[in-house]
Design a protein around this motif. Structure first.
Motif, PDB file in Angstrom:
ATOM      1  N   GLU A   1       0.827  -1.212   0.000  1.00  0.00           N
ATOM      2  CA  GLU A   1       0.000   0.000   0.000  1.00  0.00           C
ATOM      3  C   GLU A   1       0.860   1.260   0.000  1.00  0.00           C
ATOM      4  N   GLU A   2       2.146   1.096   0.326  1.00  0.00           N
ATOM      5  CA  GLU A   2       3.036   2.258   0.413  1.00  0.00           C
ATOM      6  C   GLU A   2       3.736   2.575  -0.904  1.00  0.00           C
ATOM      7  N   LEU A   3       3.597   1.704  -1.896  1.00  0.00           N
ATOM      8  CA  LEU A   3       4.326   1.870  -3.151  1.00  0.00           C
ATOM      9  C   LEU A   3       3.775   3.035  -3.968  1.00  0.00           C
ATOM     10  N   ALA A   4       4.643   4.032  -4.199  1.00  0.00           N
ATOM     11  CA  ALA A   4       4.229   5.220  -4.963  1.00  0.00           C
ATOM     12  C   ALA A   4       4.427   5.024  -6.455  1.00  0.00           C
ATOM     13  N   GLY A   5       5.363   4.158  -6.847  1.00  0.00           N
ATOM     14  CA  GLY A   5       5.625   3.933  -8.259  1.00  0.00           C
ATOM     15  C   GLY A   5       6.830   3.042  -8.463  1.00  0.00           C
ATOM     16  N   VAL A   6       7.109   2.760  -9.733  1.00  0.00           N
ATOM     17  CA  VAL A   6       8.226   1.882 -10.102  1.00  0.00           C
ATOM     18  C   VAL A   6       9.097   2.575 -11.134  1.00  0.00           C
ATOM     19  N   VAL A   7      10.413   2.486 -10.952  1.00  0.00           N
ATOM     20  CA  VAL A   7      11.358   2.937 -11.965  1.00  0.00           C
ATOM     21  C   VAL A   7      11.765   1.701 -12.749  1.00  0.00           C
ATOM     22  N   GLN A   8      11.371   1.653 -14.015  1.00  0.00           N
ATOM     23  CA  GLN A   8      11.673   0.521 -14.884  1.00  0.00           C
ATOM     24  C   GLN A   8      12.938   0.835 -15.671  1.00  0.00           C
ATOM     25  N   LEU A   9      13.981   0.021 -15.473  1.00  0.00           N
ATOM     26  CA  LEU A   9      15.255   0.232 -16.160  1.00  0.00           C
ATOM     27  C   LEU A   9      15.299  -0.549 -17.464  1.00  0.00           C
TER      28      LEU A   9
ATOM     29  N   LEU B   1       8.078   5.095 -14.214  1.00  0.00           N
ATOM     30  CA  LEU B   1       9.048   6.000 -14.814  1.00  0.00           C
ATOM     31  C   LEU B   1      10.125   5.133 -15.443  1.00  0.00           C
ATOM     32  N   PHE B   2      10.579   5.503 -16.635  1.00  0.00           N
ATOM     33  CA  PHE B   2      11.574   4.700 -17.336  1.00  0.00           C
ATOM     34  C   PHE B   2      12.947   5.361 -17.278  1.00  0.00           C
TER      35      PHE B   2
ATOM     36  N   ALA C   1      10.468   9.231 -19.598  1.00  0.00           N
ATOM     37  CA  ALA C   1      11.728   8.493 -19.655  1.00  0.00           C
ATOM     38  C   ALA C   1      12.926   9.420 -19.460  1.00  0.00           C
ATOM     39  N   ILE C   2      13.998   8.860 -18.901  1.00  0.00           N
ATOM     40  CA  ILE C   2      15.232   9.598 -18.635  1.00  0.00           C
ATOM     41  C   ILE C   2      16.414   8.759 -19.097  1.00  0.00           C
ATOM     42  N   ALA C   3      17.320   9.369 -19.849  1.00  0.00           N
ATOM     43  CA  ALA C   3      18.567   8.692 -20.220  1.00  0.00           C
ATOM     44  C   ALA C   3      19.529   8.820 -19.049  1.00  0.00           C
ATOM     45  N   PHE C   4      20.129   7.697 -18.637  1.00  0.00           N
ATOM     46  CA  PHE C   4      20.938   7.689 -17.411  1.00  0.00           C
ATOM     47  C   PHE C   4      22.288   7.032 -17.652  1.00  0.00           C
ATOM     48  N   SER C   5      23.321   7.621 -17.061  1.00  0.00           N
ATOM     49  CA  SER C   5      24.652   7.026 -17.085  1.00  0.00           C
ATOM     50  C   SER C   5      25.170   6.923 -15.662  1.00  0.00           C
ATOM     51  N   SER C   6      25.353   5.694 -15.187  1.00  0.00           N
ATOM     52  CA  SER C   6      25.900   5.501 -13.843  1.00  0.00           C
ATOM     53  C   SER C   6      27.359   5.943 -13.781  1.00  0.00           C
ATOM     54  N   LEU C   7      28.050   5.862 -14.901  1.00  0.00           N
ATOM     55  CA  LEU C   7      29.462   6.236 -14.951  1.00  0.00           C
ATOM     56  C   LEU C   7      29.639   7.745 -14.863  1.00  0.00           C
ATOM     57  N   LYS C   8      28.872   8.478 -15.643  1.00  0.00           N
ATOM     58  CA  LYS C   8      29.027   9.935 -15.711  1.00  0.00           C
ATOM     59  C   LYS C   8      28.034  10.706 -14.834  1.00  0.00           C
TER      60      LYS C   8
ATOM     61  N   LEU D   1      16.345  12.469 -12.478  1.00  0.00           N
ATOM     62  CA  LEU D   1      15.655  11.352 -11.838  1.00  0.00           C
ATOM     63  C   LEU D   1      15.302  11.681 -10.393  1.00  0.00           C
ATOM     64  N   LEU D   2      16.212  12.326  -9.679  1.00  0.00           N
ATOM     65  CA  LEU D   2      15.922  12.725  -8.298  1.00  0.00           C
ATOM     66  C   LEU D   2      14.753  13.704  -8.236  1.00  0.00           C
ATOM     67  N   GLU D   3      14.716  14.645  -9.150  1.00  0.00           N
ATOM     68  CA  GLU D   3      13.618  15.617  -9.176  1.00  0.00           C
ATOM     69  C   GLU D   3      12.286  14.934  -9.465  1.00  0.00           C
ATOM     70  N   THR D   4      12.313  13.978 -10.380  1.00  0.00           N
ATOM     71  CA  THR D   4      11.091  13.256 -10.726  1.00  0.00           C
ATOM     72  C   THR D   4      10.613  12.406  -9.556  1.00  0.00           C
ATOM     73  N   LEU D   5      11.553  11.760  -8.869  1.00  0.00           N
ATOM     74  CA  LEU D   5      11.194  10.953  -7.705  1.00  0.00           C
ATOM     75  C   LEU D   5      10.629  11.825  -6.584  1.00  0.00           C
ATOM     76  N   GLU D   6      11.188  13.007  -6.429  1.00  0.00           N
ATOM     77  CA  GLU D   6      10.671  13.918  -5.404  1.00  0.00           C
ATOM     78  C   GLU D   6       9.219  14.278  -5.701  1.00  0.00           C
ATOM     79  N   ALA D   7       8.924  14.567  -6.970  1.00  0.00           N
ATOM     80  CA  ALA D   7       7.557  14.911  -7.357  1.00  0.00           C
ATOM     81  C   ALA D   7       6.606  13.736  -7.128  1.00  0.00           C
TER      82      ALA D   7
END
Length: 224
Positions: free
Chosen positions: A112-120, A146-147, A178-185, A192-198
């Motif tokens: 019941e606490e799940l606000a959403g899922v980030v699908q990678l 969110l992708f 959707a958001i393009a993400f690089s763990s390296l850079k 993504l943080l801003e979207t999760l905050e919203a």
């Protein structure tokens, strides 16, 4: 949203097992993706734990066999990041894959606490049949998705833009989803943080701080 610290809070390893007590009643966001999509690396980068990892990065995809819960202390509030077992890795024994399905289903359908899922999804290859099946399942549950297209640094700017547009079209989603993400850079981290905050704290980020450039503190709280 600014990450202050993070700590491992427990795991679900069996069907029917309860969530860690600390997670009950707390806002949650889950991360889902194929075993080799770079989920642990993304989580570590997102939480500012690039020097002292909180999510284990394994050389053997499919090794994570539990639903892991991480308590994140952030502005404007605390929440739980839930790391789901990766799917779609052929070398994982069938018995284990069969175990994961009800485990993941039990959490996603009953929390019941799940606000959403980030699908990678791997930006280089686009959505796989397993990814599309996961997305369809989440749609059936009515869970906001969110992708995050991972490994964006592996492609040139032009190729990355083409791959992004192609993946968005195949998924049938709005590009803003959707958001393009690089763990390296670290590309896409702030977005993504801003979207999760919203998602987690609606209306709270209007006058809040933006994520710091260094990505939070490496405070104590490693899993083991």
């Amino acid at each position: 949203m600014r990450i202050k610290s993070v700590e491992f809070a427990g795991a679900i390893g069996q069907v029917g097992q309860a969530q860690p007590e600390a997670a009950r009643g707390m806002r949650q966001v889950a991360f889902s993706g194929r075993s080799n999509v770079g989920k642990s690396s993304l989580i570590n980068r997102l939480l500012g734990r690039t020097r002292t990892a909180i999510a284990r990065v394994s050389a053997a995809p499919g090794k994570t066999q539990e639903i892991n819960f991480y308590l994140v202390h952030a502005d404007p509030g605390d929440f739980f990041l839930v790391d789901l077992p990766g799917y779609g890795f052929a070398k994982v024994p069938k018995e284990l894959r069969e175990k994961w399905r009800p485990l993941i289903h039990g959490f996603l359908s009953k929390s019941e606490e799940l606000a959403g899922v980030v699908q990678l999804i791997d930006l280089r290859t686009g959505p796989s049949p397993d990814d599309l099946q996961s997305v369809e399942y989440l749609a059936e549950l009515g869970v906001p998705v969110l992708f995050a297209f991972t490994k964006a640094d592996k492609l040139s700017k032009t190729d990355g833009e083409k791959a992004f547009a192609k993946a968005v079209k195949k998924l049938g989603i709005d590009p803003d989803q959707a958001i393009a993400f690089s763990s390296l850079k670290g590309t896409g981290r702030e977005e993504l943080l801003e979207t999760l905050e919203a998602l987690l704290f609606p209306g709270a980020g209007e006058e809040g701080e933006s994520p710091d450039e260094n990505g939070g503190d490496d405070e104590d709280g490693s899993r083991r």
